[in-house]
Design a protein around this motif. Structure first.
Motif, PDB file in Angstrom:
ATOM      1  N   ARG A 246       1.156  -0.917  -0.739  1.00 15.98           N
ATOM      2  CA  ARG A 246      -0.208   0.055   0.189  1.00 15.98           C
ATOM      3  C   ARG A 246       0.924   1.365   0.353  1.00 15.98           C
ATOM      4  O   ARG A 246       0.471   2.290  -0.399  1.00 15.98           O
ATOM      5  N   VAL A 247       2.142   1.191   0.836  1.00 17.41           N
ATOM      6  CA  VAL A 247       2.553   2.396   1.086  1.00 17.41           C
ATOM      7  C   VAL A 247       3.436   2.302  -0.574  1.00 17.41           C
ATOM      8  O   VAL A 247       3.801   3.789  -0.701  1.00 17.41           O
ATOM      9  N   LEU A 248       3.990   1.441  -1.084  1.00 16.19           N
ATOM     10  CA  LEU A 248       4.383   1.682  -2.792  1.00 16.19           C
ATOM     11  C   LEU A 248       3.554   2.387  -3.246  1.00 16.19           C
ATOM     12  O   LEU A 248       4.189   3.433  -4.190  1.00 16.19           O
ATOM     13  N   THR A 249       2.445   1.447  -3.288  1.00 17.05           N
ATOM     14  CA  THR A 249       1.433   2.571  -5.031  1.00 17.05           C
ATOM     15  C   THR A 249       1.132   4.382  -4.089  1.00 17.05           C
ATOM     16  O   THR A 249       0.527   4.595  -4.759  1.00 17.05           O
TER      17      THR A 249
ATOM     18  N   PRO B 105       3.562  10.942  -5.512  1.00 21.60           N
ATOM     19  CA  PRO B 105       4.340  11.966  -5.455  1.00 21.60           C
ATOM     20  C   PRO B 105       5.495  11.580  -5.159  1.00 21.60           C
ATOM     21  O   PRO B 105       5.920  13.051  -5.961  1.00 21.60           O
ATOM     22  N   ALA B 106       6.094  10.683  -5.585  1.00 17.20           N
ATOM     23  CA  ALA B 106       7.182  10.562  -6.939  1.00 17.20           C
ATOM     24  C   ALA B 106       7.327  10.812  -8.226  1.00 17.20           C
ATOM     25  O   ALA B 106       8.488  11.778  -8.246  1.00 17.20           O
ATOM     26  N   PHE B 107       6.200  10.620  -8.353  1.00 16.92           N
ATOM     27  CA  PHE B 107       6.645  11.332  -9.995  1.00 16.92           C
ATOM     28  C   PHE B 107       5.977  12.355 -10.346  1.00 16.92           C
ATOM     29  O   PHE B 107       7.035  13.516 -11.090  1.00 16.92           O
ATOM     30  N   VAL B 108       5.408  13.595  -9.079  1.00 13.23           N
ATOM     31  CA  VAL B 108       5.406  14.805  -9.096  1.00 13.23           C
ATOM     32  C   VAL B 108       6.426  15.893  -9.122  1.00 13.23           C
ATOM     33  O   VAL B 108       6.857  16.457  -9.583  1.00 13.23           O
ATOM     34  N   VAL B 109       7.159  15.342  -7.740  1.00 16.55           N
ATOM     35  CA  VAL B 109       8.558  15.905  -7.251  1.00 16.55           C
ATOM     36  C   VAL B 109       9.349  15.501  -8.856  1.00 16.55           C
ATOM     37  O   VAL B 109      10.396  16.458  -8.806  1.00 16.55           O
TER      38      VAL B 109
ATOM     39  N   TRP C 282       4.856  -0.784 -11.563  1.00 17.36           N
ATOM     40  CA  TRP C 282       4.701   0.471 -10.328  1.00 17.36           C
ATOM     41  C   TRP C 282       3.691   1.154 -10.475  1.00 17.36           C
ATOM     42  O   TRP C 282       2.522   1.091  -9.663  1.00 17.36           O
ATOM     43  N   VAL C 283       4.163   1.776 -11.251  1.00 19.25           N
ATOM     44  CA  VAL C 283       2.599   2.938 -11.679  1.00 19.25           C
ATOM     45  C   VAL C 283       1.492   2.781 -12.217  1.00 19.25           C
ATOM     46  O   VAL C 283       0.442   3.258 -11.797  1.00 19.25           O
ATOM     47  N   LEU C 284       1.374   0.937 -12.666  1.00 17.93           N
ATOM     48  CA  LEU C 284      -0.055   0.835 -13.051  1.00 17.93           C
ATOM     49  C   LEU C 284      -0.403   0.113 -11.538  1.00 17.93           C
ATOM     50  O   LEU C 284      -1.905  -0.124 -11.347  1.00 17.93           O
ATOM     51  N   ALA C 285       0.076  -0.571 -11.033  1.00 18.47           N
ATOM     52  CA  ALA C 285      -0.410  -1.088  -9.955  1.00 18.47           C
ATOM     53  C   ALA C 285      -1.046  -0.224  -9.042  1.00 18.47           C
ATOM     54  O   ALA C 285      -1.844  -0.002  -8.358  1.00 18.47           O
TER      55      ALA C 285
END
Length: 123
Positions: free
Chosen positions: A2-5, A10-14, A114-117
């Motif tokens: 859950r933390v990863l998804t 936020p990771a892609f916004v940064v 990761w982004v699909l999940a």
């Protein structure tokens, strides 16, 4: 999991914001044959910000769209990763040099998963 998804958005916004804060860094990895490096850096930054924001949306349809959008974005920037691996001598500050740059290539598949999940997470 859950933390990863939940961290993908936020990771892609940064990551997208960094395209505007450090554009020269991204221009330096662009394949030589592409035109308008600065414009492409900004466009990919916008794409990452939009996709990351979409992954944080409450609407699951928006999250699914954002996941697919980011997979397309990752595919679009993949040539820059290949360019770096093929021209490792241009990037002497990368720890591990060519080996690291080659190892990064399959990681793009992990980022896509990761982004699909994240796009298919519930709630």
């Amino acid at each position: 999991m859950r933390v990863l998804t939940r961290s993908a958005g936020p990771a892609f916004v940064v990551a997208g914001l960094l395209h505007f804060l450090k554009p020269r860094l991204y221009e330096a990895i662009m394949p030589d044959g592409l035109p308008a490096h600065r414009a492409l850096v900004y466009a990919s930054g916008v794409a990452e910000i939009a996709g990351g924001a979409g992954l944080m949306a409450a609407d699951p349809r928006v999250r699914r769209w954002a996941g697919r959008w980011l997979v397309a974005t990752l595919a679009g920037v993949f040539p820059a990763n290949v360019h770096m691996a093929r021209h490792a001598e241009r990037y002497p500050d990368i720890p591990g040099g060519r080996t690291t740059l080659l190892a990064r290539l399959p990681l793009q598949g992990a980022f896509a998963a990761w982004v699909l999940a994240a796009g298919h997470r519930s709630g």
